[in-house]
Design a protein around this motif. Structure first.
Motif, PDB file in Angstrom:
ATOM      1  N   ASN A  75      -1.481   6.551  -0.888  1.00 52.26           N
ATOM      2  CA  ASN A  75      -1.075   6.687   0.518  1.00 52.26           C
ATOM      3  C   ASN A  75      -1.107   8.155   0.911  1.00 52.26           C
ATOM      4  O   ASN A  75      -0.663   9.022   0.156  1.00 52.26           O
ATOM      5  N   ASP A 108       4.878  -5.127  -3.203  1.00 50.87           N
ATOM      6  CA  ASP A 108       4.668  -4.220  -2.086  1.00 50.87           C
ATOM      7  C   ASP A 108       6.001  -3.732  -1.547  1.00 50.87           C
ATOM      8  O   ASP A 108       6.999  -4.472  -1.526  1.00 50.87           O
ATOM      9  N   TYR A 128      -8.547  -6.044   0.235  1.00 48.94           N
ATOM     10  CA  TYR A 128      -7.871  -4.953   0.940  1.00 48.94           C
ATOM     11  C   TYR A 128      -8.763  -4.447   2.054  1.00 48.94           C
ATOM     12  O   TYR A 128      -9.986  -4.359   1.883  1.00 48.94           O
ATOM     13  N   GLU A 150       7.454  -1.112   1.857  1.00 49.56           N
ATOM     14  CA  GLU A 150       6.991  -0.535   3.117  1.00 49.56           C
ATOM     15  C   GLU A 150       8.185  -0.014   3.908  1.00 49.56           C
ATOM     16  O   GLU A 150       9.181  -0.719   4.117  1.00 49.56           O
ATOM     17  N   ASN A 168      -8.956  -1.398   5.363  1.00 49.61           N
ATOM     18  CA  ASN A 168      -8.393  -0.221   5.999  1.00 49.61           C
ATOM     19  C   ASN A 168      -9.394   0.275   7.033  1.00 49.61           C
ATOM     20  O   ASN A 168     -10.536  -0.204   7.081  1.00 49.61           O
ATOM     21  N   ILE A 212      -3.323  -4.144   7.606  1.00 49.59           N
ATOM     22  CA  ILE A 212      -2.845  -2.829   8.021  1.00 49.59           C
ATOM     23  C   ILE A 212      -3.038  -2.686   9.520  1.00 49.59           C
ATOM     24  O   ILE A 212      -4.031  -3.164  10.082  1.00 49.59           O
ATOM     25  N   HIS A 262       4.816  -2.683  11.798  1.00 46.17           N
ATOM     26  CA  HIS A 262       4.159  -2.008  12.917  1.00 46.17           C
ATOM     27  C   HIS A 262       4.793  -0.630  13.096  1.00 46.17           C
ATOM     28  O   HIS A 262       6.021  -0.518  13.216  1.00 46.17           O
ATOM     29  N   ASN A 298       2.198  -8.983   0.168  1.00 51.54           N
ATOM     30  CA  ASN A 298       2.123  -7.737   0.921  1.00 51.54           C
ATOM     31  C   ASN A 298       2.763  -7.887   2.296  1.00 51.54           C
ATOM     32  O   ASN A 298       2.769  -8.975   2.880  1.00 51.54           O
ATOM     33  N   ASP A 332      -3.798  -9.008   2.381  1.00 52.25           N
ATOM     34  CA  ASP A 332      -3.238  -7.740   2.833  1.00 52.25           C
ATOM     35  C   ASP A 332      -3.681  -7.466   4.262  1.00 52.25           C
ATOM     36  O   ASP A 332      -4.653  -8.061   4.750  1.00 52.25           O
ATOM     37  N   HIS A 370       3.345  -5.446   6.177  1.00 46.19           N
ATOM     38  CA  HIS A 370       3.034  -4.227   6.916  1.00 46.19           C
ATOM     39  C   HIS A 370       3.892  -4.189   8.161  1.00 46.19           C
ATOM     40  O   HIS A 370       3.903  -5.139   8.959  1.00 46.19           O
ATOM     41  N   ASP A 388       4.466   3.761  -0.893  1.00 44.94           N
ATOM     42  CA  ASP A 388       4.417   4.057   0.538  1.00 44.94           C
ATOM     43  C   ASP A 388       5.028   5.436   0.753  1.00 44.94           C
ATOM     44  O   ASP A 388       5.770   5.949  -0.096  1.00 44.94           O
TER      45      ASP A 388
END
Length: 438
Positions: free
Chosen positions: A406, A117, A277, A119, A279, A217, A176, A172, A215, A174, A70
C-alpha cells in the motif's frame, strides 16, 4: 527457520475459489534475473531501480502469519491482518517510518477465524477486519468486525469491537474514502453497507454480476468501483458506477469465459482464470488486474485500456501483460504460491508509473508500466529480514512471502506485508526500465 507445508495442499482448492527500528537506510539490490527461459525476462537489459528500506518489524510475531496491510490516509498508522493464527489485527505506529511500532494486537476470538483483510475507515479511530469461518465469541461465523480504537469507547492501546457486520464469509472489504459506506466481497456480488453509525451498521444489499467477488477498490475521483470476480458464475474484471455509493451499477466488464486459461499457454503468455485483484491508474484511464493461481502455472498481471486509447469503461481492452520475474510452474507442495502475483498498488512520479506488488516468494516487486502495452519489472526487495526468528505462517514456504503493498501518497512511502516476517516500510524511486527508457 524452515516452515512446514504439511497443510499446504489443503489451501489450494480454497485459493482457486477465491520490531526493529533501523538507524540507517539500506538500498536493496535486485538480483540479475535476466531471461529465465520463459520469455518473461528482459535478457539482462534490466536497469536497477532504487528501493530504500526505511524500517521493518516482526511486530509481536503471531503464529499463523500476517495477511493484508493498509495505511491510514494521513500516513501515521498502518494495519496488518492475520490469516490462520490467533493474531487478529495489528495497529502499527509508522509516524517514524524507520521504526514501525506495534500499538496494539487485537486477538481473534477463535483460531478458526481468518482476518485476511483490514481497512481503515475515513474517520479516525475506526477500522474493519474481515472474518472467514469460526465464531468463538458467542456470535455466528463470518462477517466483518468494526474495531473502535479511539472513535468511541476504544483507545489506541485498548481497542474494542463496536459491532459485527453480518456479512457472509468475507475475504476482503473496502471503505469508501469519502463516505460512510463499506463494500464487502460476497458469493453473489458486492455487498453494500451503511456505516454512518459504526455501532449499528445497516444494509447488506448485493449488486453486480452473480459470481464470487474476491476484491474491489474505490476510485473516488471517477466514482468507480473496480472489482475482481473469481468464479461462481462470473470470472473476470468488472467496473461499477458508484455515483450513488449505496447502489452500484455495472458500467462495464471483461469476462474471462471462453479465453485461454493458464494451462492453455506457456508460462509468460497471458492466461485468463482466477481473476483475483483489480486496481486503477490515478492519472490515466487504465486498470491493472491480477490473477492468483497457487499451484501449477502461475497467474500474472493484465493491463486494460478503459479510455486511454481504443478501450472504454463499457468495453475494456486488454493491452498488456506480465508475470513475476522468476515465474515458473509450481508443481511441488513446497512451491505453493511462490511465483504467482498477488496484491499491488500504483505509484506515479513524473513521467514514470510504477506498479508495486507483493508477489509472494519474489518479495516486493516494482514494474514500470509507463508504457502500459509493455509492463516491465525493474527491481525487487526480498522481504526476508529476521526470517530465522519469525514464527510465521506454516502453510507456505520460507520468506520472502510478500502479501501486498500500500502506498501512502501523503508521505511517499509504502507499507509491505510479508506473511512470515511482518511489516516493511519501503520507498520506491523510479528508474529506466528498458534501454532508452526515461
Amino acid at each position: 527457520m524452515t516452515h512446514s507445508r504439511r497443510t499446504a495442499l489443503k489451501f489450494i482448492g480454497a485459493t482457486t475459489i477465491g520490531g526493529i527500528g533501523l538507524s540507517t537506510t539500506q538500498v536493496a539490490e535486485a538480483g540479475n534475473h535476466g531471461d529465465n527461459g520463459n520469455g518473461n525476462g528482459n535478457g539482462g537489459k534490466k536497469k536497477k531501480g532504487d528501493i530504500r528500506l526505511m524500517g521493518h518489524s516482526l511486530l509481536s510475531d503471531p503464529a499463523g502469519g500476517f495477511a493484508e496491510e493498509d495505511i491510514r490516509a494521513d500516513g501515521q498508522y498502518g494495519l496488518m491482518g492475520s490469516f490462520t493464527g490467533p493474531g487478529g489485527s495489528f495497529l502499527v505506529d509508522i509516524s517514524n517510518p524507520t521504526n514501525p511500532t506495534e500499538v496494539h494486537e487485537f486477538p481473534t476470538p477463535s483460531e478458526g477465524v481468518r482476518h485476511a483483510d483490514v481497512e481503515f475507515d475515513r474517520r479516525d479511530g475506526l477500522y474493519y477486519r474481515t472474518r472467514e469461518g469460526g465464531g468463538g465469541d458467542g456470535e455466528p461465523p463470518n462477517g466483518v468486525d468494526v474495531i473502535d480504537y479511539g472513535w468511541g469507547d476504544g483507545t489506541l492501546e485498548n481497542p474494542v469491537k463496536a459491532t459485527r457486520i453480518p456479512a457472509g464469509s468475507t475475504h476482503n472489504v473496502h471503505a469508501h474514502p469519502e463516505g460512510d459506506v463499506l463494500y464487502t466481497t460476497e458469493h453473489h456480488g458486492v455487498g453494500v453497507w451503511d456505516t454512518s453509525d459504526p455501532t449499528d451498521v445497516t444494509g447488506g444489499d448485493v449488486y453486480g454480476p452473480e459470481g464470487d467477488l474476491h476484491d474491489m477498490i474505490v476510485d473516488p475521483e471517477r466514482d468507480r468501483l473496480h472489482c475482481a470476480f473469481i468464479g461462481g458464475g462470473f470470472d473476470g474484471y468488472v467496473i461499477m458506477d458508484i455515483s450513488d455509493p449505496m447502489e452500484p451499477e455495472v458500467a462495464g466488464k471483461f469476462s474471462y469465459e471462453g479465453r485461454d486459461t493458464y494451462e492453455d499457454v506457456p508460462v509468460g503468455e497471458p492466461g485468463f482464470n482466477n481473476c483475483h485483484y483489480a486496481n486503477y491508474d490515478p492519472d490515466r484511464e487504465i486498470a491493472y488486474v491480477g490473477d492468483e493461481i497457487g499451484f501449477g502455472k502461475p497467474g500474472g498481471k493484465h493491463v486494460f485500456d478503459i479510455g486511454w486509447g481504443d478501450g472504454s469503461v463499457e468495453d475494456p481492452q486488454h493491452i498488456g501483460y506480465t508475470t513475476s520475474p522468476d515465474a515458473e510452474v509450481m508443481d511441488e507442495a513446497e512451491e505453493l504460491f511462490d511465483w504467482t502475483g498477488h496484491n499491488f498498488d500504483v505509484i506515479t512520479k513524473g513521467s514514470t508509473t510504477m506498479l508495486v506488488s507483493g508477489d509472494y516468494h519474489e518479495g516486493a516487486v516494482v514494474y514500470d508500466v509507463s508504457d502500459p502495452t509493455d509492463p516491465t519489472w525493474t527491481d525487487q526487495f526480498e522481504t526476508d529480514l529476521k526470517a530465522d526468528e519469525a514464527d510465521g505462517a506454516g502453510f507456505v514456504g520460507e520468506a520472502p512471502m510478500a502479501w501486498g503493498v500500500n502506498y501512502a501518497d501523503e508521505r511517499d512511502f509504502t507499507v509491505v506485508s510479508d506473511m512470515q516476517t511482518g511489516i516493511y516500510v519501503l520507498k520506491f524511486t523510479p528508474s529506466a526500465a528498458k534501454e532508452g527508457g526515461s
